[in-house]
Design a protein around this motif. Structure first.
Motif, mmCIF file in Angstrom:
data_model
loop_
_atom_site.group_PDB
_atom_site.id
_atom_site.type_symbol
_atom_site.label_atom_id
_atom_site.label_comp_id
_atom_site.label_asym_id
_atom_site.label_seq_id
_atom_site.Cartn_x
_atom_site.Cartn_y
_atom_site.Cartn_z
ATOM 1 N N GLU A 108 23.386 30.454 -1.214
ATOM 2 C CA GLU A 108 24.499 30.136 -0.332
ATOM 3 C C GLU A 108 25.659 29.528 -1.115
ATOM 4 O OE1 GLU A 108 23.652 28.815 3.820
ATOM 5 O OE2 GLU A 108 21.636 28.455 3.019
ATOM 6 N N HIS A 109 25.355 28.701 -2.100
ATOM 7 C CA HIS A 109 26.385 28.097 -2.936
ATOM 8 C C HIS A 109 27.154 29.173 -3.703
ATOM 9 C CE1 HIS A 109 28.394 25.086 -5.378
ATOM 10 N NE2 HIS A 109 28.018 25.731 -6.471
ATOM 11 N N LEU A 110 26.445 30.140 -4.264
ATOM 12 C CA LEU A 110 27.104 31.227 -4.990
ATOM 13 C C LEU A 110 28.036 32.019 -4.081
ATOM 14 C CD1 LEU A 110 24.255 32.654 -7.245
ATOM 15 C CD2 LEU A 110 26.435 31.725 -8.032
ATOM 16 N N LEU A 111 27.560 32.345 -2.911
ATOM 17 C CA LEU A 111 28.363 33.147 -1.994
ATOM 18 C C LEU A 111 29.600 32.392 -1.532
ATOM 19 C CD1 LEU A 111 25.510 34.795 0.095
ATOM 20 C CD2 LEU A 111 26.921 35.849 -1.668
ATOM 21 N N ASN A 112 29.445 31.114 -1.227
ATOM 22 C CA ASN A 112 30.580 30.328 -0.769
ATOM 23 C C ASN A 112 31.588 30.104 -1.887
ATOM 24 O OD1 ASN A 112 30.282 29.518 2.111
ATOM 25 N ND2 ASN A 112 28.293 28.821 1.397
ATOM 26 N N ASP A 113 31.114 29.918 -3.110
ATOM 27 C CA ASP A 113 32.027 29.772 -4.242
ATOM 28 C C ASP A 113 32.834 31.046 -4.464
ATOM 29 O OD1 ASP A 113 31.408 27.204 -4.740
ATOM 30 O OD2 ASP A 113 30.328 27.543 -6.608
ATOM 31 N N MET A 114 32.188 32.167 -4.256
ATOM 32 C CA MET A 114 32.840 33.441 -4.481
ATOM 33 C C MET A 114 33.823 33.771 -3.357
ATOM 34 S SD MET A 114 30.978 36.940 -5.665
ATOM 35 C CE MET A 114 29.990 37.008 -4.194
ATOM 36 N N LYS A 115 33.600 33.146 -2.191
ATOM 37 C CA LYS A 115 34.445 33.386 -1.016
ATOM 38 C C LYS A 115 34.397 34.838 -0.567
ATOM 39 C CE LYS A 115 35.735 29.145 -0.944
ATOM 40 N NZ LYS A 115 35.090 28.231 -0.004
ATOM 41 N N THR A 116 33.296 35.501 -0.903
ATOM 42 C CA THR A 116 33.044 36.855 -0.441
ATOM 43 C C THR A 116 31.574 36.955 -0.148
ATOM 44 O OG1 THR A 116 32.537 37.720 -2.635
ATOM 45 C CG2 THR A 116 34.848 37.761 -1.973
ATOM 46 N N THR A 117 31.141 38.093 0.346
ATOM 47 C CA THR A 117 29.719 38.275 0.573
ATOM 48 C C THR A 117 29.028 38.801 -0.664
ATOM 49 O OG1 THR A 117 28.102 39.126 2.136
ATOM 50 C CG2 THR A 117 29.785 40.631 1.432
ATOM 51 N N SER A 118 27.709 38.897 -0.601
ATOM 52 C CA SER A 118 26.948 39.424 -1.735
ATOM 53 C C SER A 118 27.287 40.893 -1.940
ATOM 54 C CB SER A 118 25.448 39.272 -1.460
ATOM 55 O OG SER A 118 25.095 39.912 -0.269
ATOM 56 N N CYS A 119 27.363 41.299 -3.182
ATOM 57 C CA CYS A 119 27.714 42.680 -3.489
ATOM 58 C C CYS A 119 26.467 43.533 -3.541
ATOM 59 C CB CYS A 119 28.464 42.767 -4.808
ATOM 60 S SG CYS A 119 27.476 42.254 -6.219
ATOM 61 N N MET A 120 26.655 44.847 -3.459
ATOM 62 C CA MET A 120 25.538 45.779 -3.481
ATOM 63 C C MET A 120 25.460 46.499 -4.815
ATOM 64 S SD MET A 120 25.410 47.389 0.308
ATOM 65 C CE MET A 120 25.107 46.369 1.736
ATOM 66 N N LEU A 121 25.839 45.837 -5.888
ATOM 67 C CA LEU A 121 25.756 46.445 -7.217
ATOM 68 C C LEU A 121 24.773 45.686 -8.059
ATOM 69 C CD1 LEU A 121 29.446 47.336 -8.052
ATOM 70 C CD2 LEU A 121 27.607 48.880 -7.519
#
Length: 322
Positions: free
Chosen positions: A309-322
């Protein structure tokens, strides 16, 4: 009859097909046919009516299946409360995770290992990459404990009901617009938004298990409608998809993410990908954590969920599919 027989019959009813259920359960069709026969012999009722389209529960079969679901739900609740998932000893670490093509989710796994778990005396960390349905089934069957999967916002109610029906809970962790993913030098990379008509002359790269059928036009790998899509390549592995994106003018439909932000966070991204929002898309992609109802998380599992959750919020985007 036994508990496994009940699970088999419930799965057959859910999929509406013995063949599809056998594929998802990784068992033979004859095994499922024997399960049906066993229950029919013990109850005296026909459970399913068969047709060229699959199977459908009879009136009495529906009653039996509904009761089986209640029994299985009670068993799952009991096992979640009193099973061995509470019995970790001193110095022992366990994390059994399933991920549906999500780089931040995999990165969080590595971070937890490096920062907290690598010196554990006993270590059992599992990272399984698969389709949404595969991960949900493995969590339900207690082979995995946590899953990170994606679903379309317009399917939120259906997804929630599906989880509840098999004793799972889910917690949404991020939401993304639907985007076209292309290499940095792609002819489409100059656009800020993309309409479907701009894609018609390029090759659509799709995974075998895609379920964004309204947009991807790839609901069945055995079918191809050239009136909807002129060119496509269907792959099964994430590495193959990355190579195709990097070396061709193909495109992939998935989440939005920022390559630069990922690199700033220390996430290795082997492909320079630009994500361009799909114009007029009426849905978004939601990343969610799935786990069994009443499951009590260990320290390692809690660390993992906080990390992703911390990674996603820091990125300010959702998880990527790559």
């Amino acid at each position: 009859m036994n508990i496994q027989t009940l699970r088999y019959v419930v799965e057959i009813e859910d999929y509406g097909s013995i063949n599809k259920a056998a594929q998802q359960l990784f068992v033979s069709q004859s095994t499922l046919s024997r399960a049906i026969q066993e229950i029919e012999e013990e109850t005296g009722f026909i459970i399913f009516q068969r047709s060229h389209k699959g199977v459908i529960a009879t009136h009495e079969g529906r009653k039996i299946i509904d009761q089986a679901k209640k029994i299985l739900m009670e068993i799952d609740t009991f096992e979640n409360q009193f099973s061995l998932n509470r019995s970790l000893g001193k110095g022992e670490t366990s994390l059994r995770l399933g991920v549906q093509r999500a780089v931040p989710a995999i990165t969080a796994f590595l971070q937890v290992y490096e920062e907290y778990e690598k010196d554990a005396e006993f270590l059992n960390m599992v990272l399984y990459e698969g389709s949404k349905n595969q991960i949900i089934k493995l969590v339900h069957d207690r082979i995995l404990d946590i899953g990170v999967v994606h679903y379309l916002s317009e399917d939120a109610e259906e997804f929630t009901n599906e989880c509840e029906s098999i004793g799972l809970e889910h917690r949404d962790i991020y939401e993304s617009p639907i985007c076209i993913q292309v290499r940095g030098g792609h002819p489409l990379a100059k656009y800020d938004t993309i309409t479907l008509d701009k894609l018609k002359d390029y090759t659509r790269i799709a995974f075998l298990d895609e379920d964004l059928t309204q947009i991807n036009y790839c609901s069945d790998v055995l079918q191809f409608d050239r009136n909807l899509l002129k060119k496509r390549i269907v792959v099964q592995e994430r590495g193959t998809q990355r190579e195709l994106l990097a070396q061709t003018d193909g495109y992939y439909i998935g989440n939005f993410y920022d390559t630069k932000k990922l690199e700033d966070m220390g996430v290795y991204t082997p492909v320079d990908v630009k994500c361009i929002p799909l114009h007029s898309a009426n849905a978004s992609i939601i990343a969610t954590l799935v786990y069994r109802k009443n499951y009590k998380f260990h320290d390692c599992e809690q660390r993992y969920m906080k990390a992703v959750e911390h990674l996603l919020n820091d990125m300010k985007t959702t998880s990527c599919m790559l």
